[in-house]
Write a protein that holds these residues in place. Sequence first.
Motif, short mmCIF file in Angstrom:
data_model
loop_
_atom_site.label_atom_id
_atom_site.label_comp_id
_atom_site.label_asym_id
_atom_site.label_seq_id
_atom_site.Cartn_x
_atom_site.Cartn_y
_atom_site.Cartn_z
N GLY A 130 0.86 -1.19 0.00
CA GLY A 130 0.00 0.00 0.00
C GLY A 130 0.88 1.23 0.00
O GLY A 130 1.32 1.70 -1.05
N LEU A 240 0.69 10.36 -9.21
CA LEU A 240 0.18 10.61 -7.85
C LEU A 240 0.46 12.04 -7.41
O LEU A 240 -0.34 12.66 -6.72
CB LEU A 240 0.79 9.62 -6.86
CG LEU A 240 0.17 8.21 -6.91
CD1 LEU A 240 1.00 7.23 -6.08
CD2 LEU A 240 -1.27 8.21 -6.42
N GLY A 365 -2.08 8.32 -1.14
CA GLY A 365 -1.01 8.62 -0.19
C GLY A 365 -1.59 9.12 1.12
O GLY A 365 -2.21 10.18 1.17
N ARG A 380 16.74 16.68 1.78
CA ARG A 380 17.50 16.62 0.52
C ARG A 380 17.95 18.01 0.09
O ARG A 380 19.12 18.24 -0.24
CB ARG A 380 16.63 16.02 -0.57
CG ARG A 380 17.20 14.72 -1.11
CD ARG A 380 16.30 14.12 -2.16
NE ARG A 380 15.81 12.82 -1.71
CZ ARG A 380 14.64 12.30 -2.01
NH1 ARG A 380 13.77 12.97 -2.73
NH2 ARG A 380 14.31 11.10 -1.59
N1 COS Z 1 8.25 12.25 -9.67
C1 COS Z 1 9.13 11.56 -10.41
N2 COS Z 1 9.90 10.58 -9.91
C2 COS Z 1 9.77 10.29 -8.59
C3 COS Z 1 8.85 10.98 -7.75
C4 COS Z 1 8.06 12.00 -8.35
N3 COS Z 1 7.16 12.68 -7.64
N4 COS Z 1 8.94 10.46 -6.52
C5 COS Z 1 9.86 9.50 -6.55
N5 COS Z 1 10.36 9.39 -7.81
C6 COS Z 1 11.43 8.49 -8.27
C7 COS Z 1 12.68 8.74 -7.46
O1 COS Z 1 13.45 9.79 -8.00
C8 COS Z 1 13.39 7.42 -7.56
O2 COS Z 1 14.08 7.32 -8.80
P1 COS Z 1 15.69 7.16 -8.85
O3 COS Z 1 15.98 5.87 -8.12
O4 COS Z 1 16.02 7.12 -10.31
O5 COS Z 1 16.22 8.35 -8.13
C9 COS Z 1 12.26 6.39 -7.61
O6 COS Z 1 11.10 7.12 -8.01
C10 COS Z 1 12.01 5.76 -6.26
O7 COS Z 1 11.72 6.79 -5.34
P2 COS Z 1 11.95 6.63 -3.75
O8 COS Z 1 13.32 6.11 -3.49
O9 COS Z 1 11.56 7.90 -3.09
O10 COS Z 1 10.90 5.44 -3.41
P3 COS Z 1 10.44 4.82 -2.04
O11 COS Z 1 10.24 3.39 -2.24
O12 COS Z 1 11.34 5.26 -0.92
O13 COS Z 1 8.95 5.39 -1.83
C11 COS Z 1 7.13 6.85 -1.29
C12 COS Z 1 8.59 6.66 -1.81
C13 COS Z 1 6.94 6.37 0.13
C14 COS Z 1 6.96 8.34 -1.34
C15 COS Z 1 6.16 6.14 -2.27
O14 COS Z 1 6.23 4.74 -2.09
C16 COS Z 1 4.73 6.59 -2.12
O15 COS Z 1 4.35 7.65 -2.60
N6 COS Z 1 3.89 5.76 -1.45
C17 COS Z 1 2.48 6.02 -1.36
C18 COS Z 1 1.78 5.35 -2.49
C19 COS Z 1 0.41 5.84 -2.64
O16 COS Z 1 0.15 7.02 -2.75
N7 COS Z 1 -0.51 4.89 -2.72
C20 COS Z 1 -1.86 5.21 -2.97
C21 COS Z 1 -2.31 4.27 -4.02
S1 COS Z 1 -3.16 4.97 -5.32
S2 COS Z 1 -4.88 5.51 -4.63
#
Ligand code: COS
Length: 384
Positions: A130, A240, A365, A380
């Motif tokens: 999730g 998102l 989220g 960051r």
């Molecule tokens: N735009 C573009 N790229 C993005 C981004 C954004 N807003 N946010 C993250 N990324 C990219 C990062 O740059 C990273 O890429 P690189 O490895 O090339 O640098 C990659 O995505 C992974 O990002 P990150 O390391 O931040 O991922 P995490 O697993 O730590 O997760 C969160 C980040 C917790 C923020 C994410 O899992 C999240 O948003 N979770 C909630 C999901 C959600 O909203 N669910 C609802 C379901 S839909 S109703």
Amino acid sequence: MIRDTETLNQLLDSVNRFVRERLVPAEGVVSDTDDIPEDIVREMKDIGLFGLTVPEEFGGLGLTMEEETEVMFAMGQTSPCFRSLFGTTVGIGSQGIVFDGTPEQKAKYLPRLATGELIASFALTEPEAGSDAASLRTTAIRDGDHYVVNGTKRFITNAPHAGIFTLMARTNPADKGASGVSSFIVERDTPGITIGKPDRKMGHRGAHTADVIFENCRVPATQLMGGQEGQGFKTAMKVLEKGRIHIAAICVGVAERMLRDALAYAMDRKQFGQPIAEFQLVQAMLADSKAEVYAARCMVLDAARRRDLGQNVSTEASCCKMFASEMCGRVADRAVQIFGGAGYMSEYGIERFYRDVRLFRIYEGTTQIQQIVIARNMVREASR
Ligand code: COS
């Protein structure tokens, strides 16, 4: 950015009229029957609500973020289930194609999404994934010119009505992180897809969610979003991020509606010989709500304008989603309190909003995920 005030005002006039004359009177029946009548869906299509964010070259209205925000403020003045019906198509369901689809994928799907002929759902969440979206387990393994998809997606909004799913699945099972995930456009009638029974929910009756189960579902390789593996998580995050401003705008609209209803009730309801709106403790609840709604409205508009200017709004989008959804919950709570005993009774409608708005702090989220995004971005930036 408002491109043409006159055209936008015409659209807002028709949305406001539609909300006032058609949706508000239907709120009770939609909640009782858990169904949005077909004639209302048809009018949504006629007004162009399904095509708000599809670029004009593909038959949509191509609204800017600020314009979309204004339309969502207006749509928020009624039960949020109505927005859900076209909102996933306008928002998270279709925007992956707009951002990252190939020219062929855009030409094939966007025109039909814009008219509402095709409904798009966003399939990211799973039973075990999730908030930690990157840990998703659904696999899409290449086999010749197809990918074989296996896995279960959970709580998928509009799944029972969807014609296509924007699916996030792991194309590289050896890579357990975000870079092993790819995005696909999967057509509903692809063999191997089962839609679960609609979920029974706390609120949002009229909007339907369900599991989507993929069993050896063979998806043509041409359906890989943008033709590139490993980009699916980024597509999801971009979608998102924009969705969070959209949801925050809806929160503002719904909070305005609840506050208007609470004010009208407080001016009408008499206790101790005068309208309860004359009592300072009730006034405190009205005033706190007014100030918070105003703050959220300003925030959402600012984030939308910054996004239109091409600025990175990852932090601002999360600030908006967090503040506006929490604000909306507080306003709902105060509105029920102002209604008193009537606030607890279904016939007054405010308890339905109270239940409906609880979802805003969870989907697209949670508040806690927004806090993580905001604080991570702060750290960051500060360490650069
Ligand atoms: N735009 C573009 N790229 C993005 C981004 C954004 N807003 N946010 C993250 N990324 C990219 C990062 O740059 C990273 O890429 P690189 O490895 O090339 O640098 C990659 O995505 C992974 O990002 P990150 O390391 O931040 O991922 P995490 O697993 O730590 O997760 C969160 C980040 C917790 C923020 C994410 O899992 C999240 O948003 N979770 C909630 C999901 C959600 O909203 N669910 C609802 C379901 S839909 S109703």
